[in-house]
Design a protein around this motif. Sequence first.
Motif, PDB file in Angstrom:
ATOM      1  N   GLN A 195       0.414  -1.181  -0.198  1.00  0.00           N
ATOM      2  CA  GLN A 195      -0.118   0.137  -0.442  1.00  0.00           C
ATOM      3  C   GLN A 195       0.713   0.968   0.240  1.00  0.00           C
ATOM      4  OE1 GLN A 195      -2.843  -0.118   3.147  1.00  0.00           O
ATOM      5  NE2 GLN A 195      -3.035   1.700   3.065  1.00  0.00           N
ATOM      6  N   GLU A 196       0.619   2.171  -1.082  1.00  0.00           N
ATOM      7  CA  GLU A 196       2.177   3.376  -1.128  1.00  0.00           C
ATOM      8  C   GLU A 196       0.781   4.073  -1.675  1.00  0.00           C
ATOM      9  OE1 GLU A 196       4.772   3.734  -4.099  1.00  0.00           O
ATOM     10  OE2 GLU A 196       4.021   2.469  -5.087  1.00  0.00           O
ATOM     11  N   VAL A 197       1.761   5.337  -1.150  1.00  0.00           N
ATOM     12  CA  VAL A 197       0.740   7.001  -1.901  1.00  0.00           C
ATOM     13  C   VAL A 197       0.845   7.372  -3.247  1.00  0.00           C
ATOM     14  CG1 VAL A 197       0.216   9.208  -1.664  1.00  0.00           C
ATOM     15  CG2 VAL A 197       0.048   8.032   0.509  1.00  0.00           C
ATOM     16  N   VAL A 198       0.823   7.232  -4.536  1.00  0.00           N
ATOM     17  CA  VAL A 198       1.446   7.747  -5.187  1.00  0.00           C
ATOM     18  C   VAL A 198       0.900   9.316  -6.371  1.00  0.00           C
ATOM     19  CG1 VAL A 198       1.281   5.485  -6.339  1.00  0.00           C
ATOM     20  CG2 VAL A 198      -0.755   6.228  -6.872  1.00  0.00           C
ATOM     21  N   ALA A 199      -0.332   9.295  -4.571  1.00  0.00           N
ATOM     22  CA  ALA A 199       0.136  10.877  -5.837  1.00  0.00           C
ATOM     23  C   ALA A 199      -1.057  11.445  -5.127  1.00  0.00           C
ATOM     24  CB  ALA A 199      -1.186  11.084  -7.051  1.00  0.00           C
ATOM     25  N   GLN A 200      -0.930  13.339  -4.508  1.00  0.00           N
ATOM     26  CA  GLN A 200      -1.128  14.107  -3.384  1.00  0.00           C
ATOM     27  C   GLN A 200      -1.241  15.492  -3.283  1.00  0.00           C
ATOM     28  OE1 GLN A 200       0.413  12.851   0.399  1.00  0.00           O
ATOM     29  NE2 GLN A 200      -0.043  15.004   1.456  1.00  0.00           N
ATOM     30  N   SER A 201      -2.373  15.666  -3.917  1.00  0.00           N
ATOM     31  CA  SER A 201      -3.063  17.098  -3.553  1.00  0.00           C
ATOM     32  C   SER A 201      -3.071  18.007  -2.120  1.00  0.00           C
ATOM     33  CB  SER A 201      -3.729  17.840  -4.421  1.00  0.00           C
ATOM     34  OG  SER A 201      -4.959  17.287  -3.966  1.00  0.00           O
ATOM     35  N   ARG A 202      -3.693  18.999  -2.090  1.00  0.00           N
ATOM     36  CA  ARG A 202      -3.804  20.126  -0.553  1.00  0.00           C
ATOM     37  C   ARG A 202      -5.482  19.221  -0.178  1.00  0.00           C
ATOM     38  NH1 ARG A 202      -6.975  23.911  -0.248  1.00  0.00           N
ATOM     39  NH2 ARG A 202      -7.879  24.515  -1.933  1.00  0.00           N
ATOM     40  N   LEU A 203      -5.756  18.818  -1.045  1.00  0.00           N
ATOM     41  CA  LEU A 203      -6.928  18.246  -0.520  1.00  0.00           C
ATOM     42  C   LEU A 203      -7.218  16.139  -0.773  1.00  0.00           C
ATOM     43  CD1 LEU A 203      -9.513  20.350  -2.310  1.00  0.00           C
ATOM     44  CD2 LEU A 203      -9.197  20.168   0.090  1.00  0.00           C
ATOM     45  N   PHE A 204      -6.577  15.670  -1.759  1.00  0.00           N
ATOM     46  CA  PHE A 204      -7.027  14.406  -2.165  1.00  0.00           C
ATOM     47  C   PHE A 204      -5.014  13.623  -1.668  1.00  0.00           C
ATOM     48  CE2 PHE A 204      -9.849  16.343  -4.535  1.00  0.00           C
ATOM     49  CZ  PHE A 204     -10.706  16.459  -3.922  1.00  0.00           C
ATOM     50  N   LYS A 205      -5.492  12.781  -1.427  1.00  0.00           N
ATOM     51  CA  LYS A 205      -4.510  11.305  -2.233  1.00  0.00           C
ATOM     52  C   LYS A 205      -4.902   9.599  -2.481  1.00  0.00           C
ATOM     53  CE  LYS A 205      -2.180  12.099   2.492  1.00  0.00           C
ATOM     54  NZ  LYS A 205      -1.979  11.788   4.409  1.00  0.00           N
ATOM     55  N   ILE A 206      -3.885   9.552  -3.804  1.00  0.00           N
ATOM     56  CA  ILE A 206      -4.089   8.560  -3.806  1.00  0.00           C
ATOM     57  C   ILE A 206      -3.663   7.468  -3.912  1.00  0.00           C
ATOM     58  CG2 ILE A 206      -4.450   7.740  -6.813  1.00  0.00           C
ATOM     59  CD1 ILE A 206      -4.817  10.202  -8.145  1.00  0.00           C
ATOM     60  N   GLU A 207      -4.064   6.183  -3.698  1.00  0.00           N
ATOM     61  CA  GLU A 207      -3.251   5.137  -2.555  1.00  0.00           C
ATOM     62  C   GLU A 207      -3.377   4.221  -4.298  1.00  0.00           C
ATOM     63  OE1 GLU A 207      -3.232   3.953   1.478  1.00  0.00           O
ATOM     64  OE2 GLU A 207      -5.460   3.968   0.895  1.00  0.00           O
ATOM     65  N   GLN A 208      -2.358   3.901  -4.123  1.00  0.00           N
ATOM     66  CA  GLN A 208      -2.443   2.103  -4.960  1.00  0.00           C
ATOM     67  C   GLN A 208      -1.946   0.959  -3.799  1.00  0.00           C
ATOM     68  OE1 GLN A 208       1.306   0.687  -7.253  1.00  0.00           O
ATOM     69  NE2 GLN A 208       0.079   1.540  -8.568  1.00  0.00           N
ATOM     70  N   LEU A 209      -2.664  -0.225  -3.979  1.00  0.00           N
ATOM     71  CA  LEU A 209      -2.778  -1.203  -3.572  1.00  0.00           C
ATOM     72  C   LEU A 209      -2.477  -2.242  -4.592  1.00  0.00           C
ATOM     73  CD1 LEU A 209      -6.531  -0.513  -2.103  1.00  0.00           C
ATOM     74  CD2 LEU A 209      -4.078  -0.126  -0.741  1.00  0.00           C
ATOM     75  N   GLN A 210      -2.349  -3.540  -3.910  1.00  0.00           N
ATOM     76  CA  GLN A 210      -1.560  -4.535  -4.048  1.00  0.00           C
ATOM     77  C   GLN A 210      -2.538  -5.672  -3.430  1.00  0.00           C
ATOM     78  OE1 GLN A 210       2.168  -5.361  -4.913  1.00  0.00           O
ATOM     79  NE2 GLN A 210       2.253  -7.849  -6.104  1.00  0.00           N
ATOM     80  N   LEU A 211      -3.500  -6.252  -4.215  1.00  0.00           N
ATOM     81  CA  LEU A 211      -4.250  -7.157  -3.233  1.00  0.00           C
ATOM     82  C   LEU A 211      -3.809  -8.426  -3.880  1.00  0.00           C
ATOM     83  CD1 LEU A 211      -7.041  -4.879  -3.275  1.00  0.00           C
ATOM     84  CD2 LEU A 211      -6.038  -5.294  -2.192  1.00  0.00           C
ATOM     85  N   ARG A 212      -4.439  -9.657  -2.948  1.00  0.00           N
ATOM     86  CA  ARG A 212      -3.908 -10.696  -3.051  1.00  0.00           C
ATOM     87  C   ARG A 212      -5.201 -11.505  -3.070  1.00  0.00           C
ATOM     88  NH1 ARG A 212       0.393 -13.725  -0.677  1.00  0.00           N
ATOM     89  NH2 ARG A 212       1.283 -13.091  -2.186  1.00  0.00           N
ATOM     90  N   PHE A 213      -6.462 -12.032  -3.717  1.00  0.00           N
ATOM     91  CA  PHE A 213      -7.929 -12.236  -3.641  1.00  0.00           C
ATOM     92  C   PHE A 213      -7.400 -13.923  -3.245  1.00  0.00           C
ATOM     93  CE2 PHE A 213      -8.264  -8.714  -5.858  1.00  0.00           C
ATOM     94  CZ  PHE A 213      -9.296  -8.540  -5.176  1.00  0.00           C
ATOM     95  N   SER A 214      -8.961 -14.330  -2.004  1.00  0.00           N
ATOM     96  CA  SER A 214      -9.483 -15.619  -1.717  1.00  0.00           C
ATOM     97  C   SER A 214      -8.137 -16.667  -2.169  1.00  0.00           C
ATOM     98  CB  SER A 214      -9.689 -16.126  -1.050  1.00  0.00           C
ATOM     99  OG  SER A 214     -10.896 -15.564  -1.774  1.00  0.00           O
ATOM    100  N   ASN A 215      -8.201 -16.099  -4.099  1.00  0.00           N
ATOM    101  CA  ASN A 215      -8.386 -17.483  -4.810  1.00  0.00           C
ATOM    102  C   ASN A 215      -7.378 -17.458  -5.461  1.00  0.00           C
ATOM    103  OD1 ASN A 215      -9.004 -15.065  -6.252  1.00  0.00           O
ATOM    104  ND2 ASN A 215     -10.505 -15.645  -8.105  1.00  0.00           N
TER     105      ASN A 215
END
Length: 195
Positions: free
Chosen positions: A16-36
Amino acid sequence: MAESKQTKQAPEILQQEVVAQSRLFKIEQLQLRFSNGEERLYERMRGSGRGAVMVVAMPDPEHFYLVREYCAGTHDYQLGFPKGLIDPGEDPLVAANRELKEEIGFGARRLIPLKSVALAPGYFNATMHIVLALDLFPEQLTGDEPEPLERVSWPRHHLDELLQQVDFTEARSVAALFLADAYLARNPDVFELTA
């Protein structure tokens, strides 16, 4: 009616990491593994975690207040219910009363939580608490709006006409309208309880 329960296991967050940020918003990228076993990258806007409020304020049993304010996302003026972020240390009902005083110049002696809703939960982790405000009294607080908001009184029994207004398009306001109308239909004596 039975309550719906989540039965699926949420995916595991591998990174999980923040990939972009402004005064109001943070965009976060998630690397996920699903149960399958499948793995995917997702992006989401990360909210403040405090949430927001939207208030259906009724000065009497036959009317409710809306505000018309500038919306940068659509670059026009929109008609909707008073709303705003919950400040640090506030609960949703305290925030709702503060926003009312800032945006329409009234406080409420009775605040009834209607529902907490998500805004685009696939991409945004923000919650809005929709509240019905009754037994209003005049009180003005200074808010953060750049210009005075136009307060509009709307007849409760003219919902279809409101839905036809070209500037009443915000989905959260439409949801609040239907939630309040349903609550009032189920609780016709709610105004008799108002002091």
